[in-house]
Design a protein around this motif. Structure first.
Motif, mmCIF file in Angstrom:
data_model
loop_
_atom_site.group_PDB
_atom_site.id
_atom_site.type_symbol
_atom_site.label_atom_id
_atom_site.label_comp_id
_atom_site.label_asym_id
_atom_site.label_seq_id
_atom_site.Cartn_x
_atom_site.Cartn_y
_atom_site.Cartn_z
ATOM 1 N N LEU A 89 0.786 -1.415 0.002
ATOM 2 C CA LEU A 89 -0.064 0.133 0.180
ATOM 3 C C LEU A 89 0.793 1.277 0.066
ATOM 4 O O LEU A 89 0.495 2.353 -0.672
ATOM 5 N N LEU A 90 2.060 1.214 0.716
ATOM 6 C CA LEU A 90 3.160 2.311 0.683
ATOM 7 C C LEU A 90 3.691 2.681 -0.372
ATOM 8 O O LEU A 90 4.188 3.901 -0.812
ATOM 9 N N CYS A 91 3.902 1.714 -1.532
ATOM 10 C CA CYS A 91 4.603 1.780 -2.691
ATOM 11 C C CYS A 91 3.729 2.506 -3.624
ATOM 12 O O CYS A 91 4.414 3.175 -4.523
ATOM 13 N N GLY A 92 2.476 2.825 -3.456
ATOM 14 C CA GLY A 92 1.619 3.499 -4.383
ATOM 15 C C GLY A 92 2.132 5.076 -4.282
ATOM 16 O O GLY A 92 2.190 5.725 -5.319
ATOM 17 N N PRO A 93 1.931 5.516 -3.111
ATOM 18 C CA PRO A 93 2.486 6.957 -3.072
ATOM 19 C C PRO A 93 3.771 7.349 -2.989
ATOM 20 O O PRO A 93 4.046 8.514 -3.241
ATOM 21 N N ILE A 94 4.624 6.357 -3.149
ATOM 22 C CA ILE A 94 6.258 6.544 -3.485
ATOM 23 C C ILE A 94 6.359 6.470 -4.706
ATOM 24 O O ILE A 94 6.342 5.307 -5.393
ATOM 25 N N SER A 95 6.765 7.563 -5.404
ATOM 26 C CA SER A 95 6.846 7.769 -6.928
ATOM 27 C C SER A 95 8.338 7.226 -7.123
ATOM 28 O O SER A 95 8.510 6.872 -8.426
ATOM 29 N N ARG A 96 9.397 7.497 -6.505
ATOM 30 C CA ARG A 96 10.556 7.161 -6.581
ATOM 31 C C ARG A 96 11.039 5.678 -6.722
ATOM 32 O O ARG A 96 10.608 5.043 -5.785
ATOM 33 N N LEU A 97 11.740 5.174 -7.622
ATOM 34 C CA LEU A 97 12.121 3.737 -7.398
ATOM 35 C C LEU A 97 12.971 3.447 -6.317
ATOM 36 O O LEU A 97 12.861 2.469 -5.730
ATOM 37 N N LEU A 103 12.200 1.051 0.917
ATOM 38 C CA LEU A 103 10.994 0.357 1.784
ATOM 39 C C LEU A 103 10.902 -0.979 2.017
ATOM 40 O O LEU A 103 10.901 -1.472 3.055
ATOM 41 N N VAL A 104 11.164 -1.675 0.691
ATOM 42 C CA VAL A 104 11.104 -2.870 0.949
ATOM 43 C C VAL A 104 12.473 -3.705 1.577
ATOM 44 O O VAL A 104 12.167 -4.503 2.086
ATOM 45 N N CYS A 105 13.624 -2.737 1.413
ATOM 46 C CA CYS A 105 14.705 -3.588 2.021
ATOM 47 C C CYS A 105 14.648 -3.196 3.608
ATOM 48 O O CYS A 105 14.778 -4.224 4.176
ATOM 49 N N ILE A 106 14.015 -2.172 3.983
ATOM 50 C CA ILE A 106 14.026 -1.982 5.500
ATOM 51 C C ILE A 106 12.803 -2.953 5.975
ATOM 52 O O ILE A 106 13.111 -3.566 7.100
ATOM 53 N N THR A 107 11.725 -2.934 5.453
ATOM 54 C CA THR A 107 10.863 -4.240 5.698
ATOM 55 C C THR A 107 11.468 -5.585 5.868
ATOM 56 O O THR A 107 11.096 -6.340 6.769
ATOM 57 N N SER A 108 12.094 -5.735 4.765
ATOM 58 C CA SER A 108 12.717 -7.262 4.825
ATOM 59 C C SER A 108 13.678 -7.362 5.703
ATOM 60 O O SER A 108 13.507 -8.573 6.540
ATOM 61 N N VAL A 109 14.350 -6.390 5.982
ATOM 62 C CA VAL A 109 15.374 -6.544 7.383
ATOM 63 C C VAL A 109 14.671 -6.906 8.397
ATOM 64 O O VAL A 109 14.883 -7.510 9.461
ATOM 65 N N ILE A 110 13.503 -6.068 8.714
ATOM 66 C CA ILE A 110 12.886 -6.031 10.035
ATOM 67 C C ILE A 110 12.222 -7.508 10.153
ATOM 68 O O ILE A 110 12.294 -8.200 11.311
#
Length: 152
Positions: A89-97, A103-110
């Motif tokens: 859901l947060l990838c939609g508002p984030i326009s930059r690759l 976001l994916v890296c931080i979430t994966s590490v957590i």
């Protein structure tokens, strides 16, 4: 361990639902959120009926109270589902690759760190954690696939 605790996950879920509803004006995504959470709860209960093992009998490095002794992969279930749907859901508002990648890296590490910590503190068997990652990851992917098909 705090990022995987039940109070934190519940607070994060309700806070993000409020944020998505008020700020981003998401409507169908909130229904998706509830479907994924409900389905993961049902899938976890079905999984418990077939695979029911206790915690490792080794000396626990930390004391955890208030948990059942049956299939403690529930923390992993909530981690994969809640953090996975939040990333989606947060990838939609984030326009930059690079923002999405971060976001994916931080979430994966957590998610990985919490799973590893549950093994390290001898609260779960590695097979429980891996099984929960796989089962709930598949549930998340299948649900998101059908959501994309429905949206198109």
């Amino acid at each position: 361990m705090f990022l995987g605790s039940t109070p934190f996950i519940i607070t994060l879920s309700f806070g993000s639902l409020f944020l998505f509803y008020k700020i981003f004006k998401y409507r169908t995504e909130l229904i998706l959120f509830f479907v994924i959470i409900s389905g993961s709860f049902i899938l976890n209960k079905i999984q418990k009926m077939f695979f029911s093992i206790g915690r490792p009998d080794l000396h626990h490095l930390i004391k955890i109270s208030g948990y059942s002794l049956q299939h403690e992969g529930e923390h992993t279930v909530s981690l994969i589902i809640v953090y996975g749907i939040l990333v989606f859901l947060l990838c939609g508002p984030i326009s930059r690759l690079w923002g999405r990648f971060l976001l994916v890296c931080i979430t994966s590490v957590i998610v990985l760190a919490i799973g590893i910590s549950r093994i390290y503190f001898r609260l779960n068997y590695p097979s429980d954690i891996i099984g929960s990652y796989f089962t709930m990851g598949c549930w998340l992917v299948v649900t998101l696939y059908f959501y994309w098909q429905w949206k198109e």
